[in-house]
Each structure stands twice: as C-alpha cells, then as structure tokens.
Scaffold this motif. Structure first.
Motif, PDB file in Angstrom:
ATOM      1  N   VAL A 356       0.806  -1.224   0.000  1.00  0.00           N
ATOM      2  CA  VAL A 356       0.000   0.000   0.000  1.00  0.00           C
ATOM      3  C   VAL A 356       0.843   1.279   0.000  1.00  0.00           C
ATOM      4  O   VAL A 356       0.339   2.334  -0.411  1.00  0.00           O
ATOM      5  CB  VAL A 356      -0.975   0.028   1.203  1.00  0.00           C
ATOM      6  CG1 VAL A 356      -1.911  -1.172   1.161  1.00  0.00           C
ATOM      7  CG2 VAL A 356      -0.236   0.067   2.538  1.00  0.00           C
ATOM      8  N   LEU A 357       2.104   1.201   0.419  1.00  0.00           N
ATOM      9  CA  LEU A 357       2.916   2.409   0.508  1.00  0.00           C
ATOM     10  C   LEU A 357       3.848   2.619  -0.675  1.00  0.00           C
ATOM     11  O   LEU A 357       4.250   3.750  -0.956  1.00  0.00           O
ATOM     12  CB  LEU A 357       3.768   2.381   1.788  1.00  0.00           C
ATOM     13  CG  LEU A 357       3.031   2.372   3.124  1.00  0.00           C
ATOM     14  CD1 LEU A 357       4.034   2.296   4.281  1.00  0.00           C
ATOM     15  CD2 LEU A 357       2.149   3.608   3.278  1.00  0.00           C
ATOM     16  N   SER A 358       4.200   1.552  -1.387  1.00  0.00           N
ATOM     17  CA  SER A 358       5.262   1.632  -2.392  1.00  0.00           C
ATOM     18  C   SER A 358       4.789   2.206  -3.717  1.00  0.00           C
ATOM     19  O   SER A 358       3.602   2.164  -4.055  1.00  0.00           O
ATOM     20  CB  SER A 358       5.858   0.240  -2.640  1.00  0.00           C
ATOM     21  OG  SER A 358       6.459  -0.267  -1.481  1.00  0.00           O
ATOM     22  N   LYS A 359       5.764   2.726  -4.465  1.00  0.00           N
ATOM     23  CA  LYS A 359       5.538   3.107  -5.854  1.00  0.00           C
ATOM     24  C   LYS A 359       5.731   1.860  -6.711  1.00  0.00           C
ATOM     25  O   LYS A 359       6.173   0.822  -6.233  1.00  0.00           O
ATOM     26  CB  LYS A 359       6.513   4.202  -6.249  1.00  0.00           C
ATOM     27  CG  LYS A 359       6.398   5.451  -5.375  1.00  0.00           C
ATOM     28  CD  LYS A 359       7.424   6.486  -5.744  1.00  0.00           C
ATOM     29  CE  LYS A 359       7.144   7.124  -7.081  1.00  0.00           C
ATOM     30  NZ  LYS A 359       8.066   8.254  -7.375  1.00  0.00           N
ATOM     31  N   ASP A 360       5.442   1.960  -7.999  1.00  0.00           N
ATOM     32  CA  ASP A 360       5.506   0.783  -8.868  1.00  0.00           C
ATOM     33  C   ASP A 360       6.892   0.169  -8.921  1.00  0.00           C
ATOM     34  O   ASP A 360       7.032  -1.051  -9.021  1.00  0.00           O
ATOM     35  CB  ASP A 360       5.055   1.146 -10.289  1.00  0.00           C
ATOM     36  CG  ASP A 360       3.542   1.277 -10.381  1.00  0.00           C
ATOM     37  OD1 ASP A 360       2.848   0.768  -9.475  1.00  0.00           O
ATOM     38  OD2 ASP A 360       3.063   1.896 -11.355  1.00  0.00           O
ATOM     39  N   GLU A 361       7.947   0.972  -8.852  1.00  0.00           N
ATOM     40  CA  GLU A 361       9.298   0.443  -8.971  1.00  0.00           C
ATOM     41  C   GLU A 361      10.188   0.791  -7.779  1.00  0.00           C
ATOM     42  O   GLU A 361      11.391   0.576  -7.823  1.00  0.00           O
ATOM     43  CB  GLU A 361       9.952   0.961 -10.265  1.00  0.00           C
ATOM     44  CG  GLU A 361       9.223   0.552 -11.533  1.00  0.00           C
ATOM     45  CD  GLU A 361       9.122  -0.959 -11.707  1.00  0.00           C
ATOM     46  OE1 GLU A 361      10.025  -1.674 -11.234  1.00  0.00           O
ATOM     47  OE2 GLU A 361       8.133  -1.417 -12.305  1.00  0.00           O
ATOM     48  N   GLU A 362       9.615   1.329  -6.732  1.00  0.00           N
ATOM     49  CA  GLU A 362      10.402   1.725  -5.561  1.00  0.00           C
ATOM     50  C   GLU A 362       9.675   1.331  -4.285  1.00  0.00           C
ATOM     51  O   GLU A 362       8.506   1.663  -4.104  1.00  0.00           O
ATOM     52  CB  GLU A 362      10.657   3.235  -5.563  1.00  0.00           C
ATOM     53  CG  GLU A 362      11.469   3.729  -6.751  1.00  0.00           C
ATOM     54  CD  GLU A 362      11.628   5.238  -6.746  1.00  0.00           C
ATOM     55  OE1 GLU A 362      11.172   5.887  -5.770  1.00  0.00           O
ATOM     56  OE2 GLU A 362      12.206   5.784  -7.714  1.00  0.00           O
ATOM     57  N   ILE A 363      10.374   0.621  -3.416  1.00  0.00           N
ATOM     58  CA  ILE A 363       9.779   0.206  -2.147  1.00  0.00           C
ATOM     59  C   ILE A 363       9.711   1.395  -1.197  1.00  0.00           C
ATOM     60  O   ILE A 363      10.627   2.209  -1.116  1.00  0.00           O
ATOM     61  CB  ILE A 363      10.609  -0.927  -1.504  1.00  0.00           C
ATOM     62  CG1 ILE A 363      10.446  -2.222  -2.308  1.00  0.00           C
ATOM     63  CG2 ILE A 363      10.198  -1.161  -0.047  1.00  0.00           C
ATOM     64  CD1 ILE A 363      11.294  -3.370  -1.801  1.00  0.00           C
ATOM     65  N   ARG A 364       8.598   1.477  -0.491  1.00  0.00           N
ATOM     66  CA  ARG A 364       8.446   2.429   0.604  1.00  0.00           C
ATOM     67  C   ARG A 364       8.070   1.643   1.849  1.00  0.00           C
ATOM     68  O   ARG A 364       7.102   0.885   1.837  1.00  0.00           O
ATOM     69  CB  ARG A 364       7.368   3.466   0.301  1.00  0.00           C
ATOM     70  CG  ARG A 364       7.710   4.392  -0.845  1.00  0.00           C
ATOM     71  CD  ARG A 364       8.828   5.359  -0.475  1.00  0.00           C
ATOM     72  NE  ARG A 364       9.104   6.278  -1.570  1.00  0.00           N
ATOM     73  CZ  ARG A 364       9.970   6.049  -2.547  1.00  0.00           C
ATOM     74  NH1 ARG A 364      10.647   4.905  -2.569  1.00  0.00           N
ATOM     75  NH2 ARG A 364      10.172   6.941  -3.485  1.00  0.00           N
ATOM     76  N   TRP A 365       8.842   1.818   2.917  1.00  0.00           N
ATOM     77  CA  TRP A 365       8.589   1.126   4.169  1.00  0.00           C
ATOM     78  C   TRP A 365       7.882   2.047   5.153  1.00  0.00           C
ATOM     79  O   TRP A 365       8.058   3.263   5.096  1.00  0.00           O
ATOM     80  CB  TRP A 365       9.914   0.706   4.819  1.00  0.00           C
ATOM     81  CG  TRP A 365      10.768  -0.214   4.027  1.00  0.00           C
ATOM     82  CD1 TRP A 365      11.806   0.126   3.211  1.00  0.00           C
ATOM     83  CD2 TRP A 365      10.690  -1.647   3.983  1.00  0.00           C
ATOM     84  NE1 TRP A 365      12.383  -1.001   2.659  1.00  0.00           N
ATOM     85  CE2 TRP A 365      11.715  -2.105   3.129  1.00  0.00           C
ATOM     86  CE3 TRP A 365       9.864  -2.587   4.604  1.00  0.00           C
ATOM     87  CZ2 TRP A 365      11.929  -3.453   2.863  1.00  0.00           C
ATOM     88  CZ3 TRP A 365      10.070  -3.927   4.353  1.00  0.00           C
ATOM     89  CH2 TRP A 365      11.089  -4.348   3.488  1.00  0.00           C
TER      90      TRP A 365
END
Length: 477
Positions: A356-365
């Motif tokens: 729910v937090l990440s962008k398509d190609e970048e992880i968001r923790w």
C-alpha cells in the motif's frame, strides 16, 4: 552546537584532506577504518546478502503457479524474499531486520496492556483438536502427519486448544491473577489450496496470537476492547490506515469478531463502510443486498477491498469449558474462565505495508520498519570528487556514534566502481528512508551534502549541522 559535534566535524574535515587509503573488512562483511579510528564497524552494501535478480519477476509473470502483486514483485526483485516452494519463502537478511523491528513494536503494544510472551509447540497433538471437534472442522487446511508410533499430529495454524490446555493444568489459578494475557510470535502453517501474492497468502508464515482469560463476561469485553485499541495504536505508529470491521467468527468460533483491514485494490476481502457513521463490516456478515447502514440507519454502505492484517475474537467459554480452564473465584470456588483470542499476521503486515505504501518500482517502508534508515553514497572511484570518499566514510561511521537513534541503522554503499546515479537508483528501489550523497558539494570549504528523503520525495542540500538536525528526528525501535 552540541560538544560531540565539535569533535566530529573537525576530525571529518581532516580526513577529507588525507590521501585515500584502503579500507578493511572484517569477517562479518562490515567496514572498519584502516586508520583504526572506528572500533565499531558499519555494514557495506557490497557485502549485504541481498541478492537481486535471483529470479526475474515481471508485472505480468506467474511464479510457480502463483499470482504476483506489487509487494511480491518488488520484494523478490530487491532480493528481500526468495521462493522455496508454493506458499513458502526464504526471508533474506534485510527482511529479517524489518520483521524483527515489527516484532519489537508488537511486543511494546502487547506488553503495554499486560501481555506476557511465551512460545508454544508448532507440533500439536490431534487429541487436542479432536476434543474441540476442529480436527474434522478444519479439514484440508491442517497440515497433518503421523509419528513413528502412528500417533496423529498437525502443524499448528492457531493455538486455542494448546493454550487452554496449558492454563487448565494450572490448578491454583486465582481470580487475582486475571486477566491473563498470553501471546506468542511464531511460525504458523495452513495448507492453502492456492497460495498467491507472496507473503500475503502463504502456507508458512509468522503470526502473533494472543489469548486472554477473564473472570467474567464483562471483564472479557473490557480486555477485548483494550486489545483492539492496542491494534489501532500499532497501525497508527506504522503509518498505515487500518479499518476495524465487523467480521464472521469462522472456524475459530465465539460470539464477537473484528477484522483489521488495510484498504487495497489487491485485497481479497470485501468490506462495507458507512459514509455517515463509524460502522464498517465484512460483506460476509450482512445480507448480500444490504446498502443501508444498520447502525445509523441513514448512511449508505460503500464497498471496497481490503487486506486482512489482524483478527480478534470473543470466545466466551467455547474452549475453556471443553478443557476445564478454571480459576478460583472470590468465594474460592472453581469457575470457568471467559476467553478471547487475537491474531496479527506479522509477515502479512510487512508485505501489506509494502503493497500500500510503495511506488511501482520503488519500495516504501513504514518509517519504523525500514531495514536501514540511512544509506551513504561516496563518490565514484576515479571521479573528480573521489577526494571526498574519506569524508563519506567518516559520516557513515559517525552518524551512528553521535545519534543514538541511528546506531546500527547506517550503511555505506562502497560499490564505488558504479556511478552515483546507478547506486542512487538502487537505493530508491530498496527504500532507504534517507540517502546521503557525498559529491561535489562536500569539497567546499563548508561541506554541503545532497540528502534525499524518500517518503516525502524531497531532495535537500544541507550543511553539516542541518544533516545532523534532520537525522536526529528519526524514530527507531
């Protein structure tokens, strides 16, 4: 400025003007200064066991018959998880770091309401499950096996029978010791017919399950509410928007149940939320054609999808009566305890947060769960700014020494054969909350550092004091 900074920055500036020296690596794959000035080593990106491209997982691919989703694809591409067999995964070191942080947050919340942590066997006797009649009820969901003597066992998907038997064997339990809240965080096993979506629906996973024992129905409801409030605080601390919804009791049983759902398009649950009041429910609990809110009578129920990350049940005497889990009441007479049970999907929360937090190609923790908080990028070897490499090393070492919140939270991307651009792309893909680029600005009389804040998608150019002030605010567990 604080005294510790007065000692740090002149030392860092002196190193900037020294000749480049070879770094030394200890056996753990961490960095130690060749000058012997830093007794505490820091992790080097080149030595972290986080292998990318173990298996190429494109957005439209299918892996061992599983459907993929954003969190599964990102976590596999980044080398955070690796499939073992359908529904089972290797959790690689960075993921284990995040999971251990999540466990610490859960421990804080559960122990904050009186929870006591224990550990129960995963191998459960079939006799217990037959006593509760769930051996047959659970059907093929149970992983069943026989020992060499022919006795039946299962790998526990949940532990109501086991914990109630444990408490029942304590024949001296007094009402003064209640409420009793026992919980564990351990591996669970369910024979999912179609595992999919990586850690969101697997056959082997980590779960927190808590079981409460109370003197009365009224007291049990108070305990139930305290756990639900703790769950709400937990998800708020993680920065996750979670909805508590009325739910079906299913094969766990009891008379009251709530799910904690993270709204997400990939979610397998359908939830209804009133636009006027606070009512929300899983569609399973309401008539299929109901659109009016049963609570306020005026609002309209709107449907969305959610990922179930927690579930609570008021059990009453369902299990305590079967196994005779009793306590001595104020009249010193044996009385059957009132029970509740409360689950949190640990690995599912981790994956759902990425989903729910990440962008398509970048992880968001979630801020608290990032494997490492800061990644420092030195200049490329042989570049015009290579002279700043020593300053980058000092920054990476000293941030953890001067800021207690960053102890063990800083990594140095020592892959200086790669351009800063390529390493910055990797850092964004892996989701470090803060990336500090030591480049041309670091060679100025008053060094300037490029600082990328991933969550806010903001780039700042900060001097030495500004960098420390910014990172001083980082919250860790």
């Amino acid at each position: 400025m604080e005294p510790v900074l007065h000692s740090f920055w002149p030392r860092a500036w002196q190193r900037l003007h020294r000749p480049l020296t070879l770094t030394q690596r200890n056996n753990s794959g961490c960095h130690a200064s060749a000058h012997g000035k830093h007794p505490k080593a820091i992790p080097l990106v080149s030595r972290l066991y986080q292998p990318s491209n173990l298996r190429d997982v494109g957005p439209d691919s299918r892996l061992q018959g599983e459907q993929t989703c954003k969190s599964q694809r990102l976590m596999q591409q980044a080398g955070l998880i690796y499939p073992s067999n359908p529904g089972c995964y290797y959790y690689l070191p960075a993921t284990v770091r995040s999971m251990e942080k999540l466990v610490r947050v859960i421990d804080q919340e559960m122990q904050g309401i009186g929870g006591q942590k224990l550990d129960m066997p995963s191998l459960c006797s079939a006799d217990l499950w037959r006593s509760s009649e769930r051996w047959e009820l659970m059907g093929k969901e149970l992983f069943r096996l026989k020992d060499r003597h022919g006795a039946d066992y299962c790998l526990g998907p949940t532990h109501e029978e086991a914990v109630t038997t444990l408490v029942a064997h304590q024949t001296t339990l007094s009402y003064r010791q209640l409420p009793l809240l026992l919980y564990q965080i351990t591996r669970k096993f369910r024979d999912e017919p179609k595992p999919k979506f990586g850690l969101l629906r697997g056959r082997e996973f980590y779960m927190k399950d808590m079981y409460s024992f109370d003197v009365s129905e009224e007291a049990a409801y108070e305990t139930y509410e305290s756990v639900c409030e703790a769950y709400t605080r937990l998800f708020a601390r993680l920065g996750l928007r979670c909805v508590q919804v009325q739910a079906d009791t299913g094969n766990i049983g009891g008379t009251l149940s709530h799910e904690f759902q993270l709204p997400a398009d990939i979610g397998e649950d359908r939830i209804l939320v009133c636009g006027t009041c606070s009512f929300s429910a899983n569609v399973e609990t309401l008539p299929s054609d109901q659109t009016d809110c049963p609570k306020c009578k005026t609002g309209t129920l709107e449907e969305s999808k959610g990922i179930e990350v927690g579930h609570t049940f008021y059990l009453g005497k369902k299990y305590s009566h079967i196994f005779n889990a009793a306590f001595s009441n104020i009249q010193n007479k044996p009385t059957i305890a009132e029970m509740g049970c409360y689950g949190l999907g640990v690995t599912r929360i981790l994956a759902a947060a990425v989903e729910v937090l990440s962008k398509d190609e970048e992880i968001r923790w979630p801020d608290l769960l990032a494997p490492y908080q800061v990644c420092v990028l030195p200049p490329k070897k042989g570049s015009k700014t290579e002279e700043a490499s020593n300053l980058a090393e000092d920054i990476a070492h000293s941030l953890g020494e001067t800021l207690p919140c960053l102890k063990g939270e800083v990594v140095l991307d020592d892959r200086t054969h790669m351009t800063i651009g390529k390493r910055l792309k990797d850092a964004k893909r892996l989701g470090y909350p803060y990336v500090v680029v030591v480049g041309q600005g670091a060679l100025e009389e008053h060094p300037i550092f490029e600082v990328i804040c991933q969550k806010r998608e903001e780039t700042m150019f900060l001097g030495k004091d500004g960098l420390v002030d910014l990172l001083r605010t980082v919250e860790t567990v």
